[in-house]
Design a protein around this motif. Structure first.
Motif, mmCIF file in Angstrom:
data_model
loop_
_atom_site.group_PDB
_atom_site.id
_atom_site.type_symbol
_atom_site.label_atom_id
_atom_site.label_comp_id
_atom_site.label_asym_id
_atom_site.label_seq_id
_atom_site.Cartn_x
_atom_site.Cartn_y
_atom_site.Cartn_z
ATOM 1 N N ALA A 195 92.737 75.015 44.648
ATOM 2 C CA ALA A 195 93.532 74.276 45.621
ATOM 3 C C ALA A 195 93.157 72.797 45.673
ATOM 4 O O ALA A 195 93.706 72.056 46.500
ATOM 5 N N ASN A 196 92.246 72.369 44.797
ATOM 6 C CA ASN A 196 91.803 70.966 44.765
ATOM 7 C C ASN A 196 91.338 70.490 46.136
ATOM 8 O O ASN A 196 91.628 69.350 46.544
ATOM 9 N N SER A 234 85.869 68.797 38.119
ATOM 10 C CA SER A 234 84.820 68.021 37.457
ATOM 11 C C SER A 234 84.026 67.154 38.427
ATOM 12 O O SER A 234 83.038 66.535 38.041
ATOM 13 N N TYR A 235 84.457 67.112 39.692
ATOM 14 C CA TYR A 235 83.837 66.206 40.660
ATOM 15 C C TYR A 235 82.757 66.886 41.483
ATOM 16 O O TYR A 235 82.895 68.040 41.893
ATOM 17 N N CYS A 259 89.890 68.329 52.716
ATOM 18 C CA CYS A 259 90.102 67.124 51.899
ATOM 19 C C CYS A 259 90.769 67.568 50.608
ATOM 20 O O CYS A 259 90.159 68.289 49.799
ATOM 21 N N VAL A 260 92.002 67.142 50.430
ATOM 22 C CA VAL A 260 92.761 67.479 49.234
ATOM 23 C C VAL A 260 92.669 66.324 48.245
ATOM 24 O O VAL A 260 92.884 65.165 48.615
ATOM 25 N N VAL A 261 92.385 66.654 47.005
ATOM 26 C CA VAL A 261 92.231 65.652 45.955
ATOM 27 C C VAL A 261 93.403 65.750 44.977
ATOM 28 O O VAL A 261 93.764 66.843 44.533
ATOM 29 N N SER A 262 93.985 64.613 44.656
ATOM 30 C CA SER A 262 95.078 64.585 43.699
ATOM 31 C C SER A 262 94.854 63.464 42.685
ATOM 32 O O SER A 262 94.103 62.530 42.944
ATOM 33 N N LEU A 317 92.312 60.941 47.785
ATOM 34 C CA LEU A 317 91.734 61.943 48.662
ATOM 35 C C LEU A 317 92.384 61.832 50.032
ATOM 36 O O LEU A 317 92.587 60.717 50.528
ATOM 37 N N ALA A 318 92.678 62.965 50.635
ATOM 38 C CA ALA A 318 93.324 62.967 51.941
ATOM 39 C C ALA A 318 92.640 63.989 52.841
ATOM 40 O O ALA A 318 92.720 65.195 52.584
#
Length: 123
Positions: free
Chosen positions: A75-76, A31-32, A22-25, A4-5
């Protein structure tokens, strides 16, 4: 591994606004359940808001009406729009992710955390 960023923090005057991202990769973002927390020096980590996979939000009372959590699954990314900022909103802001159930206001429910972004409200 989920990463997470956060971004978007900065210095703002009282009454101003900021939008945190907050971008998740590395995982399946859709699912979160995603949460936002903050921590000021010498204080415990404080719950602000979370948003279900469905997009339904929930807020801590002290930020209800000022902060808005939203998500863009394509865009996650999860966002925290902060308006009418106060001096006491100064803190490091963290996003967090979990794929399990539980008390989403409890930091221990979350599996993954970002590194945080600093928000300073000052005149």
């Amino acid at each position: 591994q989920v990463q997470l960023a956060e971004s978007g923090g900065g210095l703002v005057r009282p009454g101003g606004s900021l939008r945190l991202s907050c971008v998740v990769s590395g995982g399946t973002f859709s699912s979160y359940t995603m949460g936002w927390f903050r921590q000021a020096p010498g204080k415990e980590r404080e719950f602000l808001a979370f948003i279900f996979r469905t997009g339904h939000p929930y807020y801590e009372d002290s930020v209800k009406g000022r902060f808005t959590i939203s998500r863009d699954n394509a865009a996650n990314t999860v966002y925290l729009q902060m308006n009418s900022l106060k001096l006491e909103d100064t803190a490091t802001y963290y996003c967090a992710a979990t794929s399990t159930g539980g008390n989403y206001a409890n930091p221990r429910t979350y599996d993954s955390w970002g590194q945080g972004t600093q928000v300073t409200v000052s005149s």
